[in-house]
Motif scaffolding. Structure first.
Motif, PDB file in Angstrom:
ATOM      1  N   ARG A  51       0.833  -1.211   0.000  1.00 44.43           N
ATOM      2  CA  ARG A  51       0.000   0.000   0.000  1.00 44.43           C
ATOM      3  C   ARG A  51       0.867   1.261   0.000  1.00 44.43           C
ATOM      4  O   ARG A  51       0.763   2.131   0.870  1.00 44.43           O
ATOM      5  CB  ARG A  51      -0.946   0.001   1.199  1.00 44.43           C
ATOM      6  CG  ARG A  51      -1.995  -1.116   1.144  1.00 44.43           C
ATOM      7  CD  ARG A  51      -3.052  -0.911   2.203  1.00 44.43           C
ATOM      8  NE  ARG A  51      -4.145  -1.847   2.009  1.00 44.43           N
ATOM      9  CZ  ARG A  51      -4.279  -2.993   2.684  1.00 44.43           C
ATOM     10  NH1 ARG A  51      -3.372  -3.318   3.580  1.00 44.43           N
ATOM     11  NH2 ARG A  51      -5.305  -3.800   2.470  1.00 44.43           N
ATOM     12  N   PRO A  54      -1.409   4.851  -0.670  1.00 42.38           N
ATOM     13  CA  PRO A  54      -2.054   5.489   0.493  1.00 42.38           C
ATOM     14  C   PRO A  54      -1.058   5.961   1.543  1.00 42.38           C
ATOM     15  O   PRO A  54      -1.209   7.046   2.114  1.00 42.38           O
ATOM     16  CB  PRO A  54      -2.965   4.377   1.044  1.00 42.38           C
ATOM     17  CG  PRO A  54      -3.181   3.458  -0.094  1.00 42.38           C
ATOM     18  CD  PRO A  54      -1.918   3.491  -0.885  1.00 42.38           C
ATOM     19  N   ALA A  55      -0.014   5.146   1.809  1.00 40.14           N
ATOM     20  CA  ALA A  55       0.976   5.551   2.808  1.00 40.14           C
ATOM     21  C   ALA A  55       1.742   6.797   2.356  1.00 40.14           C
ATOM     22  O   ALA A  55       2.000   7.713   3.161  1.00 40.14           O
ATOM     23  CB  ALA A  55       1.949   4.401   3.063  1.00 40.14           C
ATOM     24  N   LEU A  58      -0.639   9.881   2.598  1.00 44.13           N
ATOM     25  CA  LEU A  58      -0.836  10.291   3.990  1.00 44.13           C
ATOM     26  C   LEU A  58       0.418  10.960   4.548  1.00 44.13           C
ATOM     27  O   LEU A  58       0.338  11.993   5.230  1.00 44.13           O
ATOM     28  CB  LEU A  58      -1.204   9.075   4.830  1.00 44.13           C
ATOM     29  CG  LEU A  58      -1.413   9.337   6.330  1.00 44.13           C
ATOM     30  CD1 LEU A  58      -2.560  10.301   6.541  1.00 44.13           C
ATOM     31  CD2 LEU A  58      -1.663   8.027   7.068  1.00 44.13           C
ATOM     32  N   TRP A 116     -11.096   4.325   7.247  1.00 47.52           N
ATOM     33  CA  TRP A 116     -10.457   3.781   6.039  1.00 47.52           C
ATOM     34  C   TRP A 116      -9.002   3.410   6.313  1.00 47.52           C
ATOM     35  O   TRP A 116      -8.527   2.347   5.897  1.00 47.52           O
ATOM     36  CB  TRP A 116     -10.548   4.804   4.910  1.00 47.52           C
ATOM     37  CG  TRP A 116      -9.865   4.400   3.652  1.00 47.52           C
ATOM     38  CD1 TRP A 116     -10.140   3.317   2.866  1.00 47.52           C
ATOM     39  CD2 TRP A 116      -8.774   5.074   3.020  1.00 47.52           C
ATOM     40  NE1 TRP A 116      -9.294   3.274   1.787  1.00 47.52           N
ATOM     41  CE2 TRP A 116      -8.452   4.340   1.849  1.00 47.52           C
ATOM     42  CE3 TRP A 116      -8.058   6.230   3.306  1.00 47.52           C
ATOM     43  CZ2 TRP A 116      -7.423   4.733   1.001  1.00 47.52           C
ATOM     44  CZ3 TRP A 116      -7.041   6.625   2.451  1.00 47.52           C
ATOM     45  CH2 TRP A 116      -6.740   5.877   1.318  1.00 47.52           C
ATOM     46  N   LEU A 117      -8.291   4.257   7.040  1.00 49.15           N
ATOM     47  CA  LEU A 117      -6.896   3.963   7.354  1.00 49.15           C
ATOM     48  C   LEU A 117      -6.784   2.755   8.287  1.00 49.15           C
ATOM     49  O   LEU A 117      -5.853   1.943   8.158  1.00 49.15           O
ATOM     50  CB  LEU A 117      -6.244   5.184   7.996  1.00 49.15           C
ATOM     51  CG  LEU A 117      -6.077   6.415   7.083  1.00 49.15           C
ATOM     52  CD1 LEU A 117      -5.509   7.588   7.875  1.00 49.15           C
ATOM     53  CD2 LEU A 117      -5.188   6.090   5.896  1.00 49.15           C
ATOM     54  N   ALA A 121      -4.935  -0.842   7.545  1.00 49.26           N
ATOM     55  CA  ALA A 121      -3.869  -1.312   8.431  1.00 49.26           C
ATOM     56  C   ALA A 121      -4.079  -2.746   8.896  1.00 49.26           C
ATOM     57  O   ALA A 121      -3.107  -3.468   9.132  1.00 49.26           O
ATOM     58  CB  ALA A 121      -3.749  -0.387   9.640  1.00 49.26           C
TER      59      ALA A 121
END
Length: 224
Positions: A51, A54-55, A58, A116-117, A121
């Protein structure tokens, strides 16, 4: 697209034919073999997605916000006035009530992003990659089979069955759903042959967790 390596497997398991439904289609049948030993099944967990996107997004947002806030705080400590956006934000937060539409919308958005996060995870991801059995002599090697490749292999086996005009195969982690149309032969005979052929095909895929098999056969819809 390469096909998975075939391994030796026991012969097909007999499947009792279920009763036919009133519309002429054969009812669903599930092949759920008893679990074998750890050596036979070759227990292997799912692949975890890195991922990176996304990481990275963020991290970029947090870094940009933290850098801007630290710059403004440093400016205030140096005797300069705070940025206009921070003064406006402080005034809005101090004056708006909690039941304001914008406050509720911002809180809901923050909750959704946080949920979502959390989901990202705690879930493995990579749902299209099915883990395969691990051999005792290859402890440092992990193998996976793409879901589309598994569907293609099983579809080729299904269309080779006599009487099958068209077939649709959907492979999931716990179930393989097969929907076929037969233009001749008895539906129960076609269903039984599909059940045997696809049961052998699922075993030869070498998946760590053998999915159940659901087969449904019906006549083609009449046109006109």
């Amino acid at each position: 697209m390469s096909e998975p390596v075939k391994e030796s497997a026991p012969g097909g398991e007999p499947a009792g034919p279920p009763g036919a439904e009133p519309d002429g289609s054969a009812s669903d049948a599930a092949d759920r073999p008893p679990p074998g030993t750890a050596e036979e099944e070759g227990a292997a967990g799912r692949f975890w997605s890195r991922r990176r996107v996304p990481a990275g997004l963020l991290a970029l947002v947090v870094a940009a916000g933290a850098g801007l806030l630290l710059f403004d705080i440093a400016s205030v400590r140096a005797g300069r006035p705070a940025m206009r956006w921070r003064r406006s934000l402080a005034d809005e937060l101090a004056s708006r009530p909690l039941d304001d539409v914008w406050v509720s919308a911002g809180a809901a958005a923050a909750v959704l992003v946080g949920a979502w996060l959390v989901v990202l995870a705690v879930t493995p991801g990579l749902r299209n990659l099915l883990p395969m059995r691990r051999r005792a002599d290859a402890t440092g090697v992990r193998a996976g089979l793409d879901r589309d490749a598994a569907e293609l292999v099983l579809r080729d086996r299904a269309v080779a069955v006599s009487g099958v005009q068209s077939v649709r195969v959907r492979v999931r982690r716990s179930r393989v759903a097969v929907r076929a149309e037969s233009h001749f032969r008895e539906l129960e005979e076609v269903r039984s042959d599909l059940h045997t052929a696809l049961g052998d095909g699922i075993r030869e895929l070498g998946l760590a967790r053998r999915p159940a098999l659901s087969v449904r056969v019906r006549r083609p819809a009449r046109k006109g």
